[in-house]
Design a protein around this motif. Structure first.
Motif, mmCIF file in Angstrom:
data_model
loop_
_atom_site.group_PDB
_atom_site.id
_atom_site.type_symbol
_atom_site.label_atom_id
_atom_site.label_comp_id
_atom_site.label_asym_id
_atom_site.label_seq_id
_atom_site.Cartn_x
_atom_site.Cartn_y
_atom_site.Cartn_z
ATOM 1 N N UNK A 84 44.771 36.239 24.380
ATOM 2 C CA UNK A 84 43.546 35.681 24.292
ATOM 3 C C UNK A 84 43.309 34.741 25.768
ATOM 4 N N UNK A 85 44.574 35.352 27.136
ATOM 5 C CA UNK A 85 44.523 34.518 28.353
ATOM 6 C C UNK A 85 43.322 34.724 29.180
ATOM 7 N N UNK A 86 42.705 36.151 28.791
ATOM 8 C CA UNK A 86 41.585 36.592 29.602
ATOM 9 C C UNK A 86 41.191 37.912 29.078
ATOM 10 N N UNK A 87 40.256 38.404 29.405
ATOM 11 C CA UNK A 87 39.144 39.561 28.746
ATOM 12 C C UNK A 87 39.217 40.616 29.729
ATOM 13 N N UNK A 88 39.022 41.811 29.054
ATOM 14 C CA UNK A 88 38.668 42.954 29.890
ATOM 15 C C UNK A 88 37.546 42.891 30.820
ATOM 16 N N UNK A 89 36.455 42.023 30.392
ATOM 17 C CA UNK A 89 35.262 41.785 31.208
ATOM 18 C C UNK A 89 35.574 40.527 31.918
ATOM 19 N N UNK A 90 36.671 39.778 32.045
ATOM 20 C CA UNK A 90 36.854 38.856 33.120
ATOM 21 C C UNK A 90 36.801 39.271 34.559
ATOM 22 N N UNK A 91 35.798 38.680 35.259
ATOM 23 C CA UNK A 91 35.914 39.140 36.742
ATOM 24 C C UNK A 91 37.298 38.398 37.299
ATOM 25 N N UNK A 92 37.899 39.431 38.362
ATOM 26 C CA UNK A 92 39.064 38.966 38.892
ATOM 27 C C UNK A 92 39.120 37.746 39.470
ATOM 28 N N UNK A 93 37.608 37.454 40.441
ATOM 29 C CA UNK A 93 37.569 36.484 40.956
ATOM 30 C C UNK A 93 37.598 34.943 40.060
ATOM 31 N N UNK A 94 37.492 34.886 38.795
ATOM 32 C CA UNK A 94 37.575 33.940 37.873
ATOM 33 C C UNK A 94 39.104 33.244 37.837
ATOM 34 N N UNK A 95 39.910 34.373 37.937
ATOM 35 C CA UNK A 95 41.317 33.926 38.010
ATOM 36 C C UNK A 95 41.950 33.751 39.364
ATOM 37 N N UNK A 96 41.534 34.732 40.535
ATOM 38 C CA UNK A 96 41.996 34.362 41.747
ATOM 39 C C UNK A 96 40.730 34.239 42.608
ATOM 40 N N UNK A 97 40.431 32.940 42.672
ATOM 41 C CA UNK A 97 39.112 32.679 43.409
ATOM 42 C C UNK A 97 39.005 33.115 44.900
ATOM 43 N N UNK A 98 39.912 33.043 45.344
ATOM 44 C CA UNK A 98 40.160 33.609 46.692
ATOM 45 C C UNK A 98 39.403 35.014 47.020
ATOM 46 N N UNK A 99 39.615 35.803 45.974
ATOM 47 C CA UNK A 99 38.955 37.203 45.918
ATOM 48 C C UNK A 99 37.519 37.167 45.958
ATOM 49 N N UNK A 100 36.944 36.481 46.639
ATOM 50 C CA UNK A 100 35.401 36.431 46.812
ATOM 51 C C UNK A 100 34.896 37.454 47.692
ATOM 52 N N UNK A 101 33.601 37.461 47.860
ATOM 53 C CA UNK A 101 33.047 38.537 48.795
ATOM 54 C C UNK A 101 32.319 39.681 47.988
ATOM 55 N N UNK A 110 38.895 45.082 33.744
ATOM 56 C CA UNK A 110 38.403 46.800 33.220
ATOM 57 C C UNK A 110 38.472 47.424 34.303
ATOM 58 N N UNK A 111 37.659 47.201 35.485
ATOM 59 C CA UNK A 111 37.648 47.858 36.859
ATOM 60 C C UNK A 111 39.012 47.996 37.332
ATOM 61 N N UNK A 112 39.973 46.891 37.392
ATOM 62 C CA UNK A 112 41.108 47.018 37.965
ATOM 63 C C UNK A 112 42.089 48.201 37.134
ATOM 64 N N UNK A 113 41.961 48.067 35.824
ATOM 65 C CA UNK A 113 42.900 48.852 35.088
ATOM 66 C C UNK A 113 42.260 50.396 35.129
ATOM 67 N N UNK A 114 41.087 50.546 35.399
ATOM 68 C CA UNK A 114 40.565 52.126 35.593
ATOM 69 C C UNK A 114 40.496 52.487 36.943
ATOM 70 N N UNK A 115 40.722 51.503 38.154
ATOM 71 C CA UNK A 115 40.797 51.964 39.521
ATOM 72 C C UNK A 115 39.449 52.286 39.762
ATOM 73 N N UNK A 116 38.421 51.414 39.248
ATOM 74 C CA UNK A 116 36.995 51.606 39.677
ATOM 75 C C UNK A 116 36.382 50.234 40.169
ATOM 76 N N UNK A 117 37.308 49.561 40.948
ATOM 77 C CA UNK A 117 36.950 48.266 41.713
ATOM 78 C C UNK A 117 35.918 48.339 42.810
ATOM 79 N N UNK A 118 35.540 49.453 43.291
ATOM 80 C CA UNK A 118 34.877 49.786 44.574
ATOM 81 C C UNK A 118 35.644 49.627 45.668
ATOM 82 N N UNK A 119 37.165 49.251 45.706
ATOM 83 C CA UNK A 119 37.689 49.132 47.117
ATOM 84 C C UNK A 119 38.209 50.557 47.539
#
Length: 383
Positions: A84-101, A110-119
């Motif tokens: 329960x620390x975060x969810x598959x649907x939690x945006x990365x930016x919610x935990x690492x705020x400097x990951x903005x933009x 979920x996107x990070x685990x599936x390599x679909x972040x768009x980066x």
């Protein structure tokens, strides 16, 4: 032998193929461990750790496992979701705020685990950067790796950036505020009895370590402040390279894979729930190709295979195409690999776990061909 029965002739053939590969200089040596129903059916050590042939590979040889490191982080991310620390649907930016933009700020766990972040899939955010401290790696990724497309629309395997941030998620959401190496040790490796697995080469592992010989196949150097050479990261006693910095043995990796095969627990230690493993070995990337391997396939004259990514695992999936996971394994087979060296998988349909580690890096295409052949031979030994 019941559930653990495998064809001895077929396993003997696999050993012959590995010995012939080593003899011909395709790679220097390998250790392979195969189990069925939890019972080891092959524990093989062939050849040497080095080109000069001075260090023999043994069943307890310690290998640098490169991207298999990601599997450890992935499993602890899945565990943190269960806790329960975060969810598959939690945006990365919610935990690492400097990951903005934009558009990367819409990428979820979920996107990070599936390599679909768009980066884009970068090997290093800045050439020659020292990558041994997580904090510095996070700062470099945040500053230099930006979203190219909308998250979820493209699958671009992230050799480094994605897992830098997933490692940071574990660190920032850890109730005890521990550094990442301790989180891995205390929450995963120690509970599973993985005594020869670490981010870095501990003193008791040093004389058994097959120091990796890159043979020019990796596009980067990996330097360390504490260990000399272009690849000092892999010989240093400590690193926080959560995407590639682990070392391990076939025994330890077998324990890790057996935990996954048994639905998330081993020897009364529960790491994950059966439901989470079921979700993790489901293909979530549809027909999308993996951009990193699109290039490899096209260069090699192969058809471009589907990415077939689950939550942090490669999945065999349906269809016949070139894949390290083999063409004879069941569609539910799932696992991870390390650049040019290692492969681990579990086939839930046949109850087989496979661990292969080798010395003398191969190119991507040659490594895929090698492990497709070996995985098929393992699958063909199941009776």
């Amino acid at each position: 032998m019941g559930n653990s029965s495998m064809d001895a002739g077929r396993l003997g053939e696999l050993e012959r193929v590995v010995r012939a590969d080593v003899q011909s200089g395709r790679y220097f040596g390998a250790a392979i461990k195969i189990a069925r129903g939890g019972e080891t059916v092959l524990d093989l050590a062939v050849g040497h750790a080095d080109e000069a042939g001075t260090h023999e590979i043994r069943t307890d040889t310690v290998f640098s496992v490169f991207s298999i490191t990601k599997a450890f982080v992935n499993v602890l991310v899945l565990r943190a979701i269960e806790l329960g620390r975060f969810a598959l649907t939690t945006p990365m930016v919610d935990i690492v705020p400097e990951f903005a933009g934009r558009p990367r700020d819409r990428a979820t766990i979920f996107h990070f685990l599936t390599h679909t972040t768009g980066m884009p899939g970068v090997w290093e955010p800045v050439p020659g950067l020292l990558l041994e401290d997580l904090e510095e790696s996070v700062a470099a990724v945040v500053a230099h790796v930006h979203g190219a497309v909308e998250p979820g629309t493209r699958c671009d395997y992230a050799p480094m950036a994605g897992h830098v941030l997933l490692g940071e998620v574990l660190r920032r959401t850890d109730p005890a505020g521990r550094p990442i190496g301790r989180i891995l040790r205390e929450d995963l490796w120690d509970p599973l009895g993985m005594t020869d697995t670490n981010l870095g080469i501990l003193p008791h592992m040093r004389d058994r370590h097959a120091v990796p010989e890159m043979r020019g196949v990796l596009p980067i150097t990996s330097r360390s402040r504490t260990s000399p050479g272009d690849y000092g990261l892999y010989t240093a006693e400590r690193n926080e390279a959560v995407w590639a910095g682990s070392a391990s043995t076939t025994r330890d990796l077998q324990r890790f894979m057996e935990m996954l095969r048994r639905g998330g627990s081993l020897d009364d230690v529960r790491i994950l729930s059966p439901r989470m493993i079921e979700l993790a070995r489901t293909v979530w990337t549809g027909d999308m190709p993996n951009e990193l391997y699109r290039t490899v396939a096209l260069r090699n004259g192969d058809a471009v295979p589907p990415a077939h990514l689950g939550l942090g695992f490669n999945v065999r999936g349906e269809g016949i195409f070139t894949t390290q996971l083999g063409t004879l394994t069941s569609p539910s087979t799932f696992g991870n690999y390390g650049a040019g060296t290692g492969l681990v998988w579990v086939d839930p349909a046949s109850d087989v776990s496979f661990v292969g580690l080798s010395a003398g890096l191969l190119t991507q295409a040659d490594n895929i061909a090698r492990y497709q052949r070996l995985s098929d031979m393992v699958a063909a030994a199941v009776i």
